[in-house]
Write a protein that holds these residues in place. Structure first.
Motif, PDB file in Angstrom:
ATOM      1  N   LYS A   1       0.817  -1.209   0.000  1.00  0.00           N
ATOM      2  CA  LYS A   1       0.000   0.000   0.000  1.00  0.00           C
ATOM      3  C   LYS A   1       0.854   1.264   0.000  1.00  0.00           C
ATOM      4  N   GLU A   2       0.351   2.280  -0.702  1.00  0.00           N
ATOM      5  CA  GLU A   2       0.899   3.619  -0.649  1.00  0.00           C
ATOM      6  C   GLU A   2      -0.235   4.577  -0.316  1.00  0.00           C
ATOM      7  N   GLY A   3       0.120   5.755   0.201  1.00  0.00           N
ATOM      8  CA  GLY A   3      -0.905   6.737   0.498  1.00  0.00           C
ATOM      9  C   GLY A   3      -0.726   7.367   1.858  1.00  0.00           C
ATOM     10  N   SER A   4      -1.824   7.913   2.377  1.00  0.00           N
ATOM     11  CA  SER A   4      -1.785   8.626   3.653  1.00  0.00           C
ATOM     12  C   SER A   4      -3.054   8.327   4.441  1.00  0.00           C
ATOM     13  N   ALA A   5      -2.952   8.457   5.751  1.00  0.00           N
ATOM     14  CA  ALA A   5      -4.115   8.324   6.633  1.00  0.00           C
ATOM     15  C   ALA A   5      -3.997   9.366   7.733  1.00  0.00           C
TER      16      ALA A   5
ATOM     17  N   ALA B   1      -8.234   4.529  11.976  1.00  0.00           N
ATOM     18  CA  ALA B   1      -7.898   5.236  10.737  1.00  0.00           C
ATOM     19  C   ALA B   1      -6.597   4.731  10.144  1.00  0.00           C
ATOM     20  N   GLY B   2      -5.721   4.193  10.986  1.00  0.00           N
ATOM     21  CA  GLY B   2      -4.439   3.676  10.522  1.00  0.00           C
ATOM     22  C   GLY B   2      -3.697   3.013  11.660  1.00  0.00           C
ATOM     23  N   LEU B   3      -2.689   2.210  11.318  1.00  0.00           N
ATOM     24  CA  LEU B   3      -1.934   1.449  12.317  1.00  0.00           C
ATOM     25  C   LEU B   3      -0.460   1.829  12.267  1.00  0.00           C
ATOM     26  N   ILE B   4       0.127   1.992  13.463  1.00  0.00           N
ATOM     27  CA  ILE B   4       1.558   2.266  13.606  1.00  0.00           C
ATOM     28  C   ILE B   4       2.131   1.226  14.559  1.00  0.00           C
TER      29      ILE B   4
ATOM     30  N   ASN C   1      -9.824  -4.625   4.442  1.00  0.00           N
ATOM     31  CA  ASN C   1     -10.512  -3.487   5.041  1.00  0.00           C
ATOM     32  C   ASN C   1      -9.910  -2.145   4.613  1.00  0.00           C
ATOM     33  N   ASN C   2      -8.995  -2.197   3.635  1.00  0.00           N
ATOM     34  CA  ASN C   2      -8.403  -0.988   3.047  1.00  0.00           C
ATOM     35  C   ASN C   2      -7.764  -0.088   4.096  1.00  0.00           C
ATOM     36  N   LEU C   3      -7.015  -0.702   5.009  1.00  0.00           N
ATOM     37  CA  LEU C   3      -6.369   0.062   6.072  1.00  0.00           C
ATOM     38  C   LEU C   3      -4.880   0.226   5.788  1.00  0.00           C
ATOM     39  N   PHE C   4      -4.400   1.448   5.899  1.00  0.00           N
ATOM     40  CA  PHE C   4      -2.988   1.751   5.697  1.00  0.00           C
ATOM     41  C   PHE C   4      -2.255   1.605   7.026  1.00  0.00           C
ATOM     42  N   ALA C   5      -1.108   0.929   6.988  1.00  0.00           N
ATOM     43  CA  ALA C   5      -0.341   0.685   8.207  1.00  0.00           C
ATOM     44  C   ALA C   5       1.140   0.903   7.935  1.00  0.00           C
ATOM     45  N   ILE C   6       1.870   1.325   8.968  1.00  0.00           N
ATOM     46  CA  ILE C   6       3.325   1.444   8.851  1.00  0.00           C
ATOM     47  C   ILE C   6       3.987   0.731  10.025  1.00  0.00           C
ATOM     48  N   SER C   7       5.146   0.157   9.746  1.00  0.00           N
ATOM     49  CA  SER C   7       5.896  -0.589  10.754  1.00  0.00           C
ATOM     50  C   SER C   7       7.315  -0.035  10.839  1.00  0.00           C
ATOM     51  N   ASP C   8       8.172  -0.754  11.568  1.00  0.00           N
ATOM     52  CA  ASP C   8       9.574  -0.363  11.726  1.00  0.00           C
ATOM     53  C   ASP C   8       9.705   1.034  12.324  1.00  0.00           C
ATOM     54  N   VAL C   9       8.755   1.382  13.169  1.00  0.00           N
ATOM     55  CA  VAL C   9       8.744   2.681  13.841  1.00  0.00           C
ATOM     56  C   VAL C   9       9.321   2.511  15.246  1.00  0.00           C
ATOM     57  N   ASP C  10      10.046   3.492  15.724  1.00  0.00           N
ATOM     58  CA  ASP C  10      10.511   3.484  17.104  1.00  0.00           C
ATOM     59  C   ASP C  10       9.308   3.867  17.982  1.00  0.00           C
TER      60      ASP C  10
END
Length: 373
Positions: free
Chosen positions: A27-31, A83-86, A110-119
């Protein structure tokens, strides 16, 4: 299988602070939404589908998310509501007997944007020090100025009515229609496990939209009334506040959880306020002032009721308090058949310390039925 490098992503907070990570999957985009954190070690599927989290970017403090996949029947609503997952580490391959799909597949569906590898430890520490605020997660890492302009247009949670976004559009029934007790439930963002807890205690429930009137509920001829949890600021929900006031004035059995608890307080002239960070996790300590017992509870709220105004109201009694910050966790009306709690007794996050509250509600209903017989 050829390895694909993860796309770069960022978290941009409303104050301009940036944290970096990687996009989950393709996925690409913003939430956009209010950034908050949950300290639970398990239960991410329940968290993501909890209507009370609608419109929020969820930071999970547990290091591993997705490791046990998802399983049918463990969701709290019919879709993902955050709205999104971190997260820190996202597990693409689940290892759990009985899992029906991976978390990646579930989020894609469910068309949810998520990002990982976050501190996430640094991020949560920052939120705790600086308070909950709006944020955006995005793969547009080279477009920070434009993201900030869009972020400025994101509504603040204070004054934001969200119950209408998650409530049922039409009434529906839950449970055995031959059950001995009928309960009218106002859906402000109700969790499925609340309905299951009522049903297994002999209740047949009719669930009504967030803006239903007392007349609507009364036509069901219920024995008791329930005001559910839900997202957003409680103060704009004037219809629900008026409904609670009318139920209480008629001295009918009523029980409120979370947002429903705040609605009951507002109906009695007690103000609510936005908390600095809120309470979100499955190990929050609460003291029951009526019994002296401690309870380990599941909590999910960013608003609370005024202790000062509750104590000043002669007809209100504080029944529960949070042991970390002394916020009001439960109240009852001394002269009416009404009580409420700020936490989630239906969640049962290991301890079942608070499920007695459903039994208390049923006892209040039975007692009133006997008095009217």
């Amino acid at each position: 299988m050829k390895y694909k490098a993860k796309k770069k992503a960022l978290i941009l907070l409303a104050d301009g602070t940036i944290f970096y990570g990687k996009a989950v999957g393709e996925k690409e985009g913003s939430a956009f939404g209010e950034v908050c954190f949950n300290t639970g070690m398990t239960g991410y599927q329940e968290i993501f589908t909890d209507p009370s989290y609608y419109g929020q970017l969820m930071v999970t403090t547990n290091a591993h998310i997705g490791n046990y996949g998802v399983k049918d029947g463990e969701e709290e609503s019919d879709s993902v509501k955050i709205a999104g997952l971190i997260c820190k580490n996202f597990s693409y391959t689940p290892s759990r007997v009985g899992s029906t799909e991976s978390l990646e597949e579930y989020l894609d569906k469910n068309n949810l944007f998520a990002i990982s590898d976050v501190d996430t430890r640094a991020l949560v520490s920052y939120i705790r020090d600086n308070g909950a605020m709006n944020a955006v997660i995005s793969t547009e890492v080279d477009n920070v100025d434009e993201l900030m302009e869009q972020l400025k247009e994101t509504p603040d949670m204070v004054g934001l009515e969200l119950a209408s976004k998650v409530s049922t559009k039409e009434p529906y029934f839950f449970g055995d229609e031959d059950a001995p007790i009928k309960v009218a439930a106002l859906d402000l963002g109700i969790k499925k496990n609340i309905l299951r807890n009522l049903a297994k205690r002999g209740c047949y429930i009719k669930v009504f939209p967030y803006n239903a009137t007392f007349k609507d509920l009364e036509e069901f001829q219920p024995d008791g009334y329930f005001l559910s949890n839900g997202p957003g600021d409680p103060e704009p929900l004037e219809c629900a506040i008026d409904l609670a006031k009318e139920i209480i004035e008629k001295n009918l059995p009523v029980f409120g959880i979370c947002l429903g608890h705040q609605i009951i307080a507002l109906s009695q002239g007690v103000a609510t306020f936005k908390m600095y960070n809120g309470h979100r996790g499955i190990n929050h300590p609460v003291i029951n002032h009526l019994t002296g017992n401690g309870e380990i509870t599941s909590q999910n709220h960013g608003f609370a009721i005024s202790r000062e105004e509750t104590e000043a109201n002669e007809d209100l009694e504080i029944t529960h308090s949070h042991l970390n910050d002394n916020t009001v966790m439960g109240i009852r009306l001394k002269s009416k058949n009404c009580f409420s709690v700020q936490y989630h007794p239906e969640a049962g996050p290991g301890p079942n310390d608070a499920t007695y509250l459903f039994d208390q509600f049923i006892e209040n209903i039975k007692k009133q039925k006997l008095e009217l017989a």
